[in-house]
Scaffold this motif. Structure first.
Motif, PDB file in Angstrom:
ATOM      1  N   ILE A  60       1.285  11.827  32.970  1.00 23.47           N
ATOM      2  CA  ILE A  60       2.346  11.769  31.819  1.00 23.47           C
ATOM      3  C   ILE A  60       2.072   9.341  32.065  1.00 23.47           C
ATOM      4  O   ILE A  60       1.713   9.010  31.167  1.00 23.47           O
ATOM      5  N   GLU A  61       2.226   9.595  33.457  1.00 26.30           N
ATOM      6  CA  GLU A  61       2.416   7.925  33.792  1.00 26.30           C
ATOM      7  C   GLU A  61       0.656   6.880  32.866  1.00 26.30           C
ATOM      8  O   GLU A  61       1.440   6.008  32.451  1.00 26.30           O
ATOM      9  N   LYS A  62       0.409   7.596  33.095  1.00 28.10           N
ATOM     10  CA  LYS A  62      -1.039   6.945  32.431  1.00 28.10           C
ATOM     11  C   LYS A  62      -1.274   7.380  31.062  1.00 28.10           C
ATOM     12  O   LYS A  62      -1.518   6.138  30.755  1.00 28.10           O
ATOM     13  N   ALA A  63      -0.715   8.342  30.520  1.00 28.24           N
ATOM     14  CA  ALA A  63      -1.096   8.737  29.418  1.00 28.24           C
ATOM     15  C   ALA A  63      -0.213   7.312  28.460  1.00 28.24           C
ATOM     16  O   ALA A  63      -0.682   7.080  27.016  1.00 28.24           O
ATOM     17  N   GLU A  64       0.826   6.717  28.951  1.00 25.38           N
ATOM     18  CA  GLU A  64       2.188   6.323  28.657  1.00 25.38           C
ATOM     19  C   GLU A  64       0.673   4.414  28.363  1.00 25.38           C
ATOM     20  O   GLU A  64       1.128   3.498  26.976  1.00 25.38           O
ATOM     21  N   SER A  65      -0.303   3.905  28.591  1.00 21.62           N
ATOM     22  CA  SER A  65      -0.914   2.500  28.881  1.00 21.62           C
ATOM     23  C   SER A  65      -1.944   2.968  27.105  1.00 21.62           C
ATOM     24  O   SER A  65      -2.253   1.936  26.707  1.00 21.62           O
ATOM     25  N   PHE A  66      -1.561   4.657  27.248  1.00 19.78           N
ATOM     26  CA  PHE A  66      -2.633   4.255  25.825  1.00 19.78           C
ATOM     27  C   PHE A  66      -1.572   5.208  24.103  1.00 19.78           C
ATOM     28  O   PHE A  66      -2.522   5.513  23.550  1.00 19.78           O
ATOM     29  N   LYS A  67      -0.743   4.872  24.462  1.00 23.30           N
ATOM     30  CA  LYS A  67       0.647   4.941  23.219  1.00 23.30           C
ATOM     31  C   LYS A  67      -0.087   4.697  22.203  1.00 23.30           C
ATOM     32  O   LYS A  67       0.682   5.502  21.397  1.00 23.30           O
ATOM     33  N   THR A  68      -0.695   3.778  21.658  1.00 22.83           N
ATOM     34  CA  THR A  68      -0.757   3.496  20.413  1.00 22.83           C
ATOM     35  C   THR A  68      -2.826   3.667  19.971  1.00 22.83           C
ATOM     36  O   THR A  68      -2.474   2.871  19.049  1.00 22.83           O
ATOM     37  N   SER A  69      -3.086   4.103  21.240  1.00 21.58           N
ATOM     38  CA  SER A  69      -4.237   4.225  20.717  1.00 21.58           C
ATOM     39  C   SER A  69      -4.032   6.049  19.298  1.00 21.58           C
ATOM     40  O   SER A  69      -3.258   6.804  19.611  1.00 21.58           O
ATOM     41  N   ARG A  70      -5.160   6.160  17.888  1.00 14.68           N
ATOM     42  CA  ARG A  70      -4.914   7.317  17.450  1.00 14.68           C
ATOM     43  C   ARG A  70      -6.520   8.233  17.569  1.00 14.68           C
ATOM     44  O   ARG A  70      -6.966   8.741  16.796  1.00 14.68           O
ATOM     45  N   SER A  71      -7.268   7.909  18.629  1.00 18.53           N
ATOM     46  CA  SER A  71      -8.207   9.015  19.164  1.00 18.53           C
ATOM     47  C   SER A  71      -8.294   9.996  19.076  1.00 18.53           C
ATOM     48  O   SER A  71      -6.937  10.002  19.598  1.00 18.53           O
ATOM     49  N   ILE A  72      -9.111  11.150  19.007  1.00 16.28           N
ATOM     50  CA  ILE A  72      -8.952  12.456  19.611  1.00 16.28           C
ATOM     51  C   ILE A  72      -8.669  12.698  20.700  1.00 16.28           C
ATOM     52  O   ILE A  72      -7.441  13.338  20.983  1.00 16.28           O
ATOM     53  N   GLU A  73      -9.098  12.038  21.356  1.00 15.47           N
ATOM     54  CA  GLU A  73      -8.998  12.114  22.969  1.00 15.47           C
ATOM     55  C   GLU A  73      -7.450  11.805  23.657  1.00 15.47           C
ATOM     56  O   GLU A  73      -7.280  12.626  24.004  1.00 15.47           O
ATOM     57  N   TYR A  74      -7.120  11.222  22.792  1.00 16.91           N
ATOM     58  CA  TYR A  74      -5.487  11.018  23.456  1.00 16.91           C
ATOM     59  C   TYR A  74      -4.845  11.753  22.419  1.00 16.91           C
ATOM     60  O   TYR A  74      -3.932  12.654  23.600  1.00 16.91           O
ATOM     61  N   LYS A 107      -4.206  12.833   9.859  1.00 18.41           N
ATOM     62  CA  LYS A 107      -5.275  11.641   9.176  1.00 18.41           C
ATOM     63  C   LYS A 107      -6.612  12.048   9.767  1.00 18.41           C
ATOM     64  O   LYS A 107      -7.495  11.470   9.487  1.00 18.41           O
ATOM     65  N   LYS A 108      -6.866  13.078  10.918  1.00 15.79           N
ATOM     66  CA  LYS A 108      -8.239  13.527  10.625  1.00 15.79           C
ATOM     67  C   LYS A 108      -8.564  14.589  10.365  1.00 15.79           C
ATOM     68  O   LYS A 108      -8.114  15.729   9.284  1.00 15.79           O
ATOM     69  N   ASP A 109      -9.735  15.333  10.303  1.00 20.40           N
ATOM     70  CA  ASP A 109     -10.670  16.144  10.074  1.00 20.40           C
ATOM     71  C   ASP A 109     -10.696  17.298  10.847  1.00 20.40           C
ATOM     72  O   ASP A 109     -11.445  17.093  12.095  1.00 20.40           O
ATOM     73  N   VAL A 110     -10.057  17.677  11.003  1.00 22.92           N
ATOM     74  CA  VAL A 110      -8.834  19.242  12.108  1.00 22.92           C
ATOM     75  C   VAL A 110     -10.214  20.197  12.108  1.00 22.92           C
ATOM     76  O   VAL A 110     -10.468  20.510  12.862  1.00 22.92           O
ATOM     77  N   SER A 111     -10.928  20.645  11.268  1.00 25.46           N
ATOM     78  CA  SER A 111     -12.031  21.404  10.752  1.00 25.46           C
ATOM     79  C   SER A 111     -13.262  21.956  12.094  1.00 25.46           C
ATOM     80  O   SER A 111     -14.137  22.573  12.998  1.00 25.46           O
ATOM     81  N   LYS A 112     -13.324  19.683  12.641  1.00 23.16           N
ATOM     82  CA  LYS A 112     -14.168  19.673  13.326  1.00 23.16           C
ATOM     83  C   LYS A 112     -13.807  19.372  14.887  1.00 23.16           C
ATOM     84  O   LYS A 112     -14.361  19.096  16.288  1.00 23.16           O
ATOM     85  N   ILE A 113     -12.487  20.190  15.111  1.00 23.28           N
ATOM     86  CA  ILE A 113     -11.882  19.301  16.225  1.00 23.28           C
ATOM     87  C   ILE A 113     -11.008  21.056  16.813  1.00 23.28           C
ATOM     88  O   ILE A 113     -10.406  21.470  16.892  1.00 23.28           O
TER      89      ILE A 113
END
Length: 534
Positions: A60-74, A107-113
């Motif tokens: 949780i602590e490390k995830a805060e650094s990616f808070k503005t990310s919009r990637s599938i990984e995040y 906002k993603k094509d969920v069929s590929k997730i």
């Protein structure tokens, strides 16, 4: 009565399984290595959270650094965090991370997730428990539309859709999804789910008056629940079977199932399940005409019902407050972002926020007032019921006392007749026999043990705790003195007491005198006052 649908919901939450693996394979990584790495990437953090769900605080602590990310990984990181927090019963915190993932996935094509179906199942379950059924249904249907493999994940979504359609009173759709879920669970030999869904179908057919089908499904639910140690589910299945057997007069099965139910009760902890147990015990004792036991079970059921309702209301209120607060925080966050883009729209956001809070406050106040009125009405009904029972008990007590008086009057008349005959008859043997009969009759003039028990039972209902308070305060009182105190508490005259006890008024006065001396009381008036104060 708590329905089987409710039980299935509880089991649904307990059986949430987030076991689908990422198609990519990761090599194991040392916790010490990853935790000391300050520049961790999204992929490394995702790999770490999948392999080390016990280190969630670090994630949780490390995830805060990616808070503005919009990637599938995040998005997947947020979802995996939500999984762990759900398992730890930190549901509100988990929901926040589900919402973060949702913002990205919409906002993603969920069929590929690859984890999309798991995500929709989990968030759909949350919405179901928030009673947002239409939103829950939409998410679950979307998840099923992703060509989910046949697994417990798909069973969960099908069963939850059955529950939702039941909640929104769409019986045909509810039955359709329950049957699909059962067929899949049977095909996969998943006995846990087979038991749960059989219980849901049993209750469905019970509500639709198809008793034979209801019995078949409930019997299967009972057997599988007992086999899989699903106590709560077993209690509800057995309770409904007992109710069905009582209606059909199948007393042998009732006794057999009641024995099983009694053996399960000591390990039951859920208020609603305990309430169900006492409801079943009530109708069971009523069928045997054991009304005192039925009343005791009924009172226990009422107590646990109140606790269950309170717990349910508190949970709903907490959910409501959380959603309001969450929406408030989300709106505030959106307002900040929007202000950076369009400062001019700031005031519109504030107005919307205030409207939400105002409506929420109005709704909460309305619910509180509605509940208060309902509680007041219930209290009035209970008060009327208690007064009616009290009046009935008083009439019953008066009837018993009247019968005792009439009995003693008859016996007294017989005594006088024997005495008259005895004086006119000089036969010694006959006089001896008359004396024996006279002694036997006199032995019946006093209040018998059976009479006393019935008298005490009714007296305790009219004057609760008097008997125990009197005997606790004055431990050296005899039974006859306690009995006299009870008659004094009923405001009876000396004549009435003598008729009830089968003794003379002079004997009653002497008994009063002895009682006053033992209680160290000077006057009869003071004795009456002391008795009434107990």
């Amino acid at each position: 009565m708590l329905t089987v649908f409710k039980i299935a919901t509880i089991q649904l939450l307990a059986s949430v399984c987030f076991s689908q693996e990422n198609p990519e394979t990761f090599n194991s990584q040392s916790i010490n290595t990853i935790t000391t790495n300050q520049d961790i990437s999204e992929k490394e953090l995702l790999k770490f959270v999948k392999e080390n769900n016990k280190e969630i605080d670090f994630v949780i602590e490390k995830a805060e650094s990616f808070k503005t990310s919009r990637s599938i990984e995040y998005a997947e990181i947020c979802f995996r965090i939500a999984e762990v927090l759900t398992d730890e019963n930190k549901l509100y915190q988990a929901y926040e991370y589900l919402d973060r993932a949702s913002t990205i996935l919409e906002k993603k094509d969920v069929s590929k997730i690859h984890f999309a179906s798991e995500f929709y199942k989990t968030k759909g379950t949350y919405f179901y428990n928030f009673r947002r059924y239409e939103e829950s249904k939409a998410l679950l249907l979307k998840g099923l539309g992703l060509d989910v493999e046949e697994s417990s994940l798909k069973i969960t979504m099908l069963n939850t859709l059955g529950l939702i359609y039941n909640r929104i009173h769409s019986s045909d759709s509810s039955l359709y999804y329950f049957n699909k879920a059962l067929n899949l669970a049977t095909k996969l030999n998943n006995n846990d789910w087979v038991g749960v869904i059989n219980g849901n179908l049993g209750y469905y057919y019970y509500l639709n008056d198809d008793i034979e089908k209801a019995r078949d499904y409930l019997v299967l639910d009972k057997e599988l629940s007992l086999k899989n140690s699903q106590t709560e589910s077993a209690v509800h299945a057995i309770s409904m079977l007992i109710e069905l057997d009582l209606k059909e007069g199948n007393l042998e099965m009732v006794d057999s199932n009641m024995a099983i139910l009694d053996s399960l009760f000591p390990i039951v902890t859920n208020y609603s399940t305990i309430k169900q147990y006492y409801y079943t015990k009530t109708i069971y004792w009523e069928s045997l005409e054991e009304y005192e036991k039925a009343y005791v079970a009924y009172r226990q059921g009422v107590m646990y019902n109140d606790s269950s309702v309170l717990e349910y209301d508190e949970t709903n209120l907490q959910n409501m407050i959380f959603q309001i607060e969450f929406q408030k925080k989300r709106n505030e966050s959106d307002l900040i972002l929007e202000k950076e883009k369009r400062t001019g729209q700031f005031y519109y956001g504030i107005a919307a926020l205030l409207s939400i809070i105002t409506l929420a406050c109005i709704f909460i106040i309305y619910q509180m007032r509605k509940r208060k009125k309902s509680e007041h009405k219930i209290l009035e009904l209970e008060k009327d019921k208690i007064q009616s029972e009290l009046k009935q008990n008083e009439l019953e007590l008066k009837r018993i006392l009247k019968n005792l008086v009439e009995k003693n009057e008859i016996i007294d008349a017989l005594n006088r007749e024997i005495d008259k005959t005895e004086k006119s008859n000089e036969d010694a043997q006959l006089q001896k026999e008359q004396k024996v009969i006279f002694e036997k009759i006199n032995s019946f003039t006093l209040l018998t043990e059976s009479d006393l028990l019935e008298f005490k039972r009714l007296f305790d209902k009219i004057h609760p705790n008097f008997y125990n308070s009197l005997t606790d305060k004055y431990e050296d009182l005899t039974k006859s003195e306690v009995r006299l105190g009870m008659l004094i508490r009923l405001n009876l005259t000396s004549l009435e007491m003598s008729l009830i006890l089968g003794i003379s008024q002079d004997s009653v006065r002497k008994a009063n005198l002895r009682l006053r001396k033992k209680l160290e009381i000077d006057s009869q008036k003071e004795l009456v006052q002391v008795i009434k104060m107990i």
